[in-house]
Motif scaffolding. Structure first.
Motif, PDB file in Angstrom:
ATOM      1  N   VAL A 129       0.850  -1.191   0.000  1.00 41.40           N
ATOM      2  CA  VAL A 129       0.000   0.000   0.000  1.00 41.40           C
ATOM      3  C   VAL A 129       0.887   1.242   0.000  1.00 41.40           C
ATOM      4  CG1 VAL A 129      -1.703   1.305   1.365  1.00 41.40           C
ATOM      5  CG2 VAL A 129      -1.921  -1.178   1.145  1.00 41.40           C
ATOM      6  N   MET A 189       3.402   2.860  -6.953  1.00 46.96           N
ATOM      7  CA  MET A 189       1.995   2.676  -7.356  1.00 46.96           C
ATOM      8  C   MET A 189       1.852   1.470  -8.274  1.00 46.96           C
ATOM      9  SD  MET A 189       0.011   4.733  -5.774  1.00 46.96           S
ATOM     10  CE  MET A 189      -1.524   4.640  -6.713  1.00 46.96           C
ATOM     11  N   ASP A 193      -1.416  -2.355  -4.134  1.00 48.05           N
ATOM     12  CA  ASP A 193      -2.819  -2.761  -4.242  1.00 48.05           C
ATOM     13  C   ASP A 193      -3.745  -1.582  -3.959  1.00 48.05           C
ATOM     14  OD1 ASP A 193      -2.133  -5.593  -4.446  1.00 48.05           O
ATOM     15  OD2 ASP A 193      -1.500  -5.379  -2.358  1.00 48.05           O
ATOM     16  N   GLY A 194      -3.273  -0.646  -3.158  1.00 42.03           N
ATOM     17  CA  GLY A 194      -4.160   0.449  -2.768  1.00 42.03           C
ATOM     18  C   GLY A 194      -3.397   1.681  -2.344  1.00 42.03           C
ATOM     19  N   LEU A 195      -4.165   2.751  -2.169  1.00 37.31           N
ATOM     20  CA  LEU A 195      -3.604   4.063  -1.831  1.00 37.31           C
ATOM     21  C   LEU A 195      -4.370   4.648  -0.656  1.00 37.31           C
ATOM     22  CD1 LEU A 195      -1.783   6.548  -2.811  1.00 37.31           C
ATOM     23  CD2 LEU A 195      -3.872   7.351  -3.942  1.00 37.31           C
ATOM     24  N   LEU A 216      -3.052   6.228 -11.069  1.00 31.01           N
ATOM     25  CA  LEU A 216      -4.150   5.408 -10.533  1.00 31.01           C
ATOM     26  C   LEU A 216      -4.604   4.409 -11.573  1.00 31.01           C
ATOM     27  CD1 LEU A 216      -6.460   7.989  -8.756  1.00 31.01           C
ATOM     28  CD2 LEU A 216      -5.182   6.129  -7.671  1.00 31.01           C
ATOM     29  N   HIS A 220      -6.423  -0.484  -8.144  1.00 31.42           N
ATOM     30  CA  HIS A 220      -6.145   0.169  -6.856  1.00 31.42           C
ATOM     31  C   HIS A 220      -7.440   0.471  -6.107  1.00 31.42           C
ATOM     32  CE1 HIS A 220      -2.298   1.874  -8.883  1.00 31.42           C
ATOM     33  NE2 HIS A 220      -1.927   0.937  -8.022  1.00 31.42           N
ATOM     34  N   CYS A 243     -11.860   2.405  -9.582  1.00 28.71           N
ATOM     35  CA  CYS A 243     -11.269   2.004  -8.294  1.00 28.71           C
ATOM     36  C   CYS A 243     -12.357   1.913  -7.225  1.00 28.71           C
ATOM     37  CB  CYS A 243     -10.261   3.051  -7.814  1.00 28.71           C
ATOM     38  SG  CYS A 243      -8.898   3.380  -8.937  1.00 28.71           S
TER      39      CYS A 243
END
Ligand code: SKM
Length: 280
Positions: A129, A189, A193-195, A216, A220, A243
């Motif tokens: 992340v 990024m 898997d995510g932000l 992005l 994500h 997303c």
């Protein structure tokens, strides 16, 4: 059972806070007398030097608890008798319970984000992340993310030293390599898997995107902590790309849910508090 509760929020420039309304409404719904006062040091012309006096005054006036916000979350720590594990690890307190002459510090920013994340993105893949923002809120959220099983957290900040300091403290608490400062955002990024977004960008006062939109990708998920506005540019762009998103409202509500429980010993109705927040 105790039937009346006096609580408050100490901070600078807190007139727009929605926390007092959330607490007082939940008190009403529970059938107890619950008063939650804003103690705005900007209006009162007070500084961090006045914090000891404010705490003593609150105790003498029978307050059962205080939320603490900017810029006092660290300064309050030496004035307390006890700290929860989260508060100690984070070196930040946003909730002080005043009981039997003792002052106990908690951090419900951390538990609040954790609960919002658990509910809003329950099965999200979280091996890697990226988090933008390593300030006070960023530290609380990063800590919560690692507790929620994030495998590796890349911490990005405009101040690299600040990102490095937070990453080192997280790795100390959760294990070597669990967090690292991020210097190459595009590469991170690509891996992620995510932000998690924990900078002020996107707030009414700081409009815009906290990262280039092209970083992005649909796979994500994006968790936001800004809640005013509830739909930031980041969330809008992320949703348009497909997303999964989590807005900042959940953290704002669950920090209050957890503080209400600490202050009163009563079990708040989280769904009701979420609905009330959404209606404000
Ligand atoms: O930690 C929270 C605090 O409990 C309340 C708050 C507010 O109402 O502005 C902000 C956060 O710092």
């Amino acid at each position: 059972k105790q039937q009346s509760f006096l609580c408050g929020l100490i901070g600078s420039g807190i007139q727009a806070s929605r926390t007092p309304a959330m607490h007082e409404r939940e008190g009403d719904e529970q059938g107890v007398r619950y008063m939650y006062k804003k103690i705005d040091t900007e209006i009162l012309g007070l500084t961090v030097d006045d914090l000891p006096e404010l705490l003593t005054a609150a105790e003498r006036m029978g307050f059962c608890g205080l939320n603490i916000t900017f810029p006092f979350k660290q300064a309050v720590i030496p004035l307390l008798d006890e700290l929860s594990d989260d508060a100690r690890a984070l070196n930040a307190v946003n909730t002080v319970v005043l009981r039997d002459g003792r002052r106990i510090g908690y951090n419900t920013d951390c538990s609040g984000f954790g609960e919002s994340f658990r509910r809003g993105l329950p099965d999200a893949k979280r091996d890697v992340v990226v988090q933008l923002g390593a300030g006070g809120a960023g530290a609380a959220v990063a800590h919560a993310a690692l507790k929620q099983g994030v495998g590796k957290l890349y911490v990005r900040d405009s101040d690299l030293a600040r990102a490095e300091t937070l990453a080192a403290s997280l790795s100390g608490a959760f294990g070597a390599g669990r967090a690292a400062a991020c210097t190459d955002l595009a590469a991170a990024m690509d891996e992620a898997d995510g932000l998690i977004h924990a900078t002020p960008t996107g707030m009414a006062k700081f409009p815009g995107m906290p990262l280039p939109a092209e970083l992005l990708q649909a796979r994500h998920w994006v968790a936001e902590i800004v809640y005013f506005p509830l739909e930031t540019d980041l969330l809008r762009v992320a949703a348009a790309k497909g997303c999964r998103t989590l807005n900042g409202g959940g953290m704002a509500v669950f920090q209050a849910v957890d503080a209400f429980r600490h202050f009163t010993g009563l079990e708040p109705d989280a769904e009701r508090m979420l609905r009330h927040f959404a209606s404000m």
